[in-house]
Scaffold this active site. Structure first.
Site, PDB file in Angstrom:
ATOM      1  N   PRO A 104      61.354 -60.752 121.216  1.00  0.00           N
ATOM      2  CA  PRO A 104      61.214 -61.475 118.942  1.00  0.00           C
ATOM      3  C   PRO A 104      62.694 -61.278 119.185  1.00  0.00           C
ATOM      4  O   PRO A 104      63.995 -60.748 119.631  1.00  0.00           O
ATOM      5  CB  PRO A 104      60.483 -60.003 118.999  1.00  0.00           C
ATOM      6  N   ILE A 105      63.168 -62.357 117.565  1.00  0.00           N
ATOM      7  CA  ILE A 105      64.010 -62.152 117.437  1.00  0.00           C
ATOM      8  C   ILE A 105      65.165 -61.009 116.092  1.00  0.00           C
ATOM      9  O   ILE A 105      63.917 -60.430 115.636  1.00  0.00           O
ATOM     10  CB  ILE A 105      64.979 -64.058 116.636  1.00  0.00           C
ATOM     11  N   SER A 106      65.473 -61.466 115.682  1.00  0.00           N
ATOM     12  CA  SER A 106      66.762 -59.765 114.874  1.00  0.00           C
ATOM     13  C   SER A 106      66.266 -59.032 114.847  1.00  0.00           C
ATOM     14  O   SER A 106      66.218 -58.532 114.109  1.00  0.00           O
ATOM     15  CB  SER A 106      66.741 -60.878 113.815  1.00  0.00           C
ATOM     16  N   GLY A 108      68.371 -56.642 118.065  1.00  0.00           N
ATOM     17  CA  GLY A 108      68.428 -56.281 118.760  1.00  0.00           C
ATOM     18  C   GLY A 108      68.325 -56.583 120.278  1.00  0.00           C
ATOM     19  O   GLY A 108      68.804 -55.566 121.317  1.00  0.00           O
ATOM     20  N   LEU A 109      67.412 -56.938 120.322  1.00  0.00           N
ATOM     21  CA  LEU A 109      67.060 -57.617 121.966  1.00  0.00           C
ATOM     22  C   LEU A 109      68.207 -59.111 122.563  1.00  0.00           C
ATOM     23  O   LEU A 109      67.575 -59.661 123.928  1.00  0.00           O
ATOM     24  CB  LEU A 109      66.044 -58.031 122.418  1.00  0.00           C
ATOM     25  N   SER A 114      70.523 -64.705 125.174  1.00  0.00           N
ATOM     26  CA  SER A 114      69.192 -65.719 126.636  1.00  0.00           C
ATOM     27  C   SER A 114      68.815 -66.491 126.253  1.00  0.00           C
ATOM     28  O   SER A 114      69.182 -67.493 127.348  1.00  0.00           O
ATOM     29  CB  SER A 114      68.291 -64.511 126.412  1.00  0.00           C
ATOM     30  N   ASP A 155      75.201 -58.573 124.577  1.00  0.00           N
ATOM     31  CA  ASP A 155      74.837 -59.758 125.351  1.00  0.00           C
ATOM     32  C   ASP A 155      74.493 -59.944 126.699  1.00  0.00           C
ATOM     33  O   ASP A 155      73.524 -60.887 127.177  1.00  0.00           O
ATOM     34  CB  ASP A 155      73.802 -60.274 123.876  1.00  0.00           C
TER      35      ASP A 155
HETATM   36  O1  PMV Z   1      72.824 -55.801 117.079  1.00  0.00           O
HETATM   37  P1  PMV Z   1      72.326 -54.725 118.186  1.00  0.00           P
HETATM   38  O2  PMV Z   1      71.068 -54.408 117.969  1.00  0.00           O
HETATM   39  O3  PMV Z   1      72.653 -55.976 119.681  1.00  0.00           O
HETATM   40  O4  PMV Z   1      73.633 -54.257 118.420  1.00  0.00           O
HETATM   41  C1  PMV Z   1      74.444 -53.567 118.004  1.00  0.00           C
HETATM   42  C2  PMV Z   1      75.369 -52.327 118.825  1.00  0.00           C
HETATM   43  C3  PMV Z   1      76.460 -51.903 118.635  1.00  0.00           C
HETATM   44  O5  PMV Z   1      76.666 -51.267 118.914  1.00  0.00           O
HETATM   45  C4  PMV Z   1      75.615 -51.439 116.832  1.00  0.00           C
HETATM   46  C5  PMV Z   1      77.512 -53.188 117.777  1.00  0.00           C
HETATM   47  C6  PMV Z   1      78.104 -54.107 119.361  1.00  0.00           C
HETATM   48  O6  PMV Z   1      78.550 -54.622 118.856  1.00  0.00           O
HETATM   49  O7  PMV Z   1      78.464 -52.622 119.807  1.00  0.00           O
END
Ligand code: PMV
Length: 312
Positions: A104-106, A108-109, A114, A155
């Protein structure tokens, strides 16, 4: 050639990581799939299968485009462009890239990371150039930075190196050994609870205004200390929930996320929101003995549920 890339969750330490504390991230087997094939035309064709969108570019156009002008194709195009530049390749034959994703988008995954990492691997593989993980992660990070203006390595690194990573000060350490073995045997549910109402940057800015945030981050860091020593699911789940309680003090949870976490506590070993918050996803550590009841309770809510395990 077909490349399958993971997505990621933050197991502990979101927001604290922005202030130089650690976060623990994990690659999960909720994947995107990138297929690359040679074609007879002088074109690069991109198909986003889930969105039913296609784009064709002339081979000599790719070097001069601004990927940010290409909407949903921007990450993929930027990844193609930067990979060709890095490998010093002038494309002479056309190719087609088909992208599908279960992520799923937007929320935090890491769906865009990816696809970015998958595209870098597909394009370099297509030209028989094997890139090292360090090169892939760096290229991926540059793509995210170019598209978003600002990026963290969380990520792109988690998706490149897979398994479990400790992130601190925009550097990472891969966590192997007993902790990784323990997590390999854990079954998780990712529950997409609701659309995020705010962007990550907005939530980070709001957390910045919280006076006692440093105390909370220190508590989160202690949770991580304990978690890294643990070998049983019950205690690990309790620590996930403890991290969630601390995130609540940062005002980034929502009533719905709290409700899902509560279900995860009652019918699983523990749960927490994952990522920036303000909506998005909850991760639940499944207690297989109570899994049926867990699913029954979750299905009473308007949510999307994904089974997942660590990918390494
Ligand atoms: O954007 P997300 O949901 O992957 O969250 C990022 C995690 C935070 O710690 C809130 C921000 C960061 O840049 O690490």
């Amino acid at each position: 050639m077909i490349i399958e890339t993971p997505s990621k969750v933050i197991l502990f330490g979101e927001h604290a990581v922005v202030y130089g504390y650690r976060a623990i991230s994990m690659a999960i087997d909720l994947t995107s799939t990138i297929e690359i094939k040679e074609t007879q035309e002088d074109e690069i064709i991109l198909n986003l299968n889930d969105l039913n969108k296609s784009l064709g570019l002339n081979l000599n156009e790719i070097k001069n485009i601004n990927p940010n002008n290409f909407g949903d194709f921007k990450y993929c195009l930027c990844a193609i462009k930067n990979t060709l530049d890095y490998l010093n390749i002038e494309p002479k034959t056309g190719f087609k890239i088909n992208i599908s994703s279960k992520i799923p988008i937007s929320c935090g995954l890491g769906s865009s990371a990816s696809i970015t990492i998958g595209t870098i691997k597909a394009v370099s593989g297509f030209y028989n150039k094997e890139l090292k993980d360090d090169e892939i992660a760096k290229l991926g990070y540059m793509v995210e930075k170019e598209i978003q203006g600002k990026a963290s390595i969380t990520d792109t690194s988690t998706i490149t190196y897979k398994g479990i990573l400790e992130i601190k000060n925009n550097k990472f350490r891969k966590i192997k050994g007993e902790f990784e073995e323990f997590l390999k045997n854990c079954k998780f549910l990712i529950v997409y609870a609701e659309k995020r109402k705010k962007k990550t940057a907005e939530l980070v800015n709001e957390v910045a205004k919280i006076e006692n945030k440093d105390e909370i981050f220190k508590e989160i860091d202690k949770v991580i200390d304990e978690a890294l020593k643990i070998k049983n699911k019950e205690d690990f789940g309790k620590l996930m929930t403890k991290n969630h309680e601390l995130l609540k003090k940062l005002n980034i949870s929502t009533p719905k996320l709290d409700r899902i976490v509560d279900i995860g506590n009652r019918f699983g070993f523990g749960a927490k929101l994952t990522g920036a918050g303000g909506g998005g996803c909850v991760i639940i550590l499944v207690n297989e003995e109570k899994e049926k009841e867990l699913l029954k309770e979750l299905n009473k809510e308007d949510v999307r549920i994904f089974n997942c395990r660590m990918m390494n």
